[in-house]
Design a protein around this motif. Structure first.
Motif, PDB file in Angstrom:
ATOM      1  N   GLY A 124       0.818  -1.220   0.000  1.00 12.07           N
ATOM      2  CA  GLY A 124       0.000   0.000   0.000  1.00 12.07           C
ATOM      3  C   GLY A 124       0.844   1.258   0.000  1.00 12.07           C
ATOM      4  N   VAL A 165      -0.395   2.816   6.422  1.00 11.29           N
ATOM      5  CA  VAL A 165      -1.457   1.872   6.113  1.00 11.29           C
ATOM      6  C   VAL A 165      -1.706   1.064   7.380  1.00 11.29           C
ATOM      7  CG1 VAL A 165      -2.160  -0.098   4.702  1.00 11.29           C
ATOM      8  CG2 VAL A 165      -0.818   1.756   3.672  1.00 11.29           C
ATOM      9  N   CYS A 200      -5.664   3.907   4.657  1.00 11.68           N
ATOM     10  CA  CYS A 200      -4.414   4.486   4.169  1.00 11.68           C
ATOM     11  C   CYS A 200      -4.485   5.996   4.359  1.00 11.68           C
ATOM     12  CB  CYS A 200      -4.212   4.144   2.694  1.00 11.68           C
ATOM     13  SG  CYS A 200      -2.683   4.830   2.001  1.00 11.68           S
TER      14      CYS A 200
END
Length: 163
Positions: free
Chosen positions: A64, A88, A101
């Protein structure tokens, strides 16, 4: 009626010119949900969220963050940004993995797309690492939860839902 920012006067796609905008602190939070069948969620819990491919959530966190930093390479009109912070966080919510996020920086443009990309790729990574357990895993409801900074001002999804 609102106008599209990525269309020029000749109705052609264009990158937004941020040259005259002010630098402000920008922040965005996005979330995605990964729904596991109950037996898969239970198996993952029993295995400490590890699969043969490795630690699921830790790997998804790294993916991420990497994705948020490379959003401009994936979304055609996103500006390349020097992200100052990206986090994240993943936790279980029943049989769902809830991914959040958060991205922030000081810049002339926002980081909504970076946060959405980070949450989305973390969800895709979880799917990839767990698909051997079931192909019935679902990625659901990727959305912007919150943003601040910039001309359009703050946004909070919880406040928007109340209206």
């Amino acid at each position: 009626m609102p106008s599209f920012s990525h269309i020029d006067s000749a109705n052609l796609p264009t990158m937004v010119d941020v040259g005259d905008k002010s630098v402000t602190k920008r922040m965005a939070v996005a979330e995605s949900r990964v729904r596991f069948p109950a037996e898969v969620a239970n198996a993952l819990r029993a295995q400490g969220f590890n699969t043969a491919k490795g630690p699921v959530f830790q790997t998804a966190i790294i993916a991420g963050v990497m994705a948020a930093k490379r959003t401009h390479e994936l979304i055609p009109f996103c500006h390349p940004l020097g992200i100052e912070n990206c986090k994240v966080h993943i936790e279980m919510d029943g049989d769902d993995a809830l991914i959040r996020c958060t991205v922030s920086l000081h810049h002339k443009t926002g980081v909504e797309m970076e946060a959405l990309t980070g949450a989305s790729v973390a969800a895709l990574t979880i799917y990839d690492m767990c698909k051997a357990l079931s192909h019935s895993i679902e990625i659901r409801s990727t959305k912007l939860v919150e943003k601040s900074g910039g001309r359009s001002g703050p946004f909070n999804a919880a406040d928007a839902e109340e209206r």
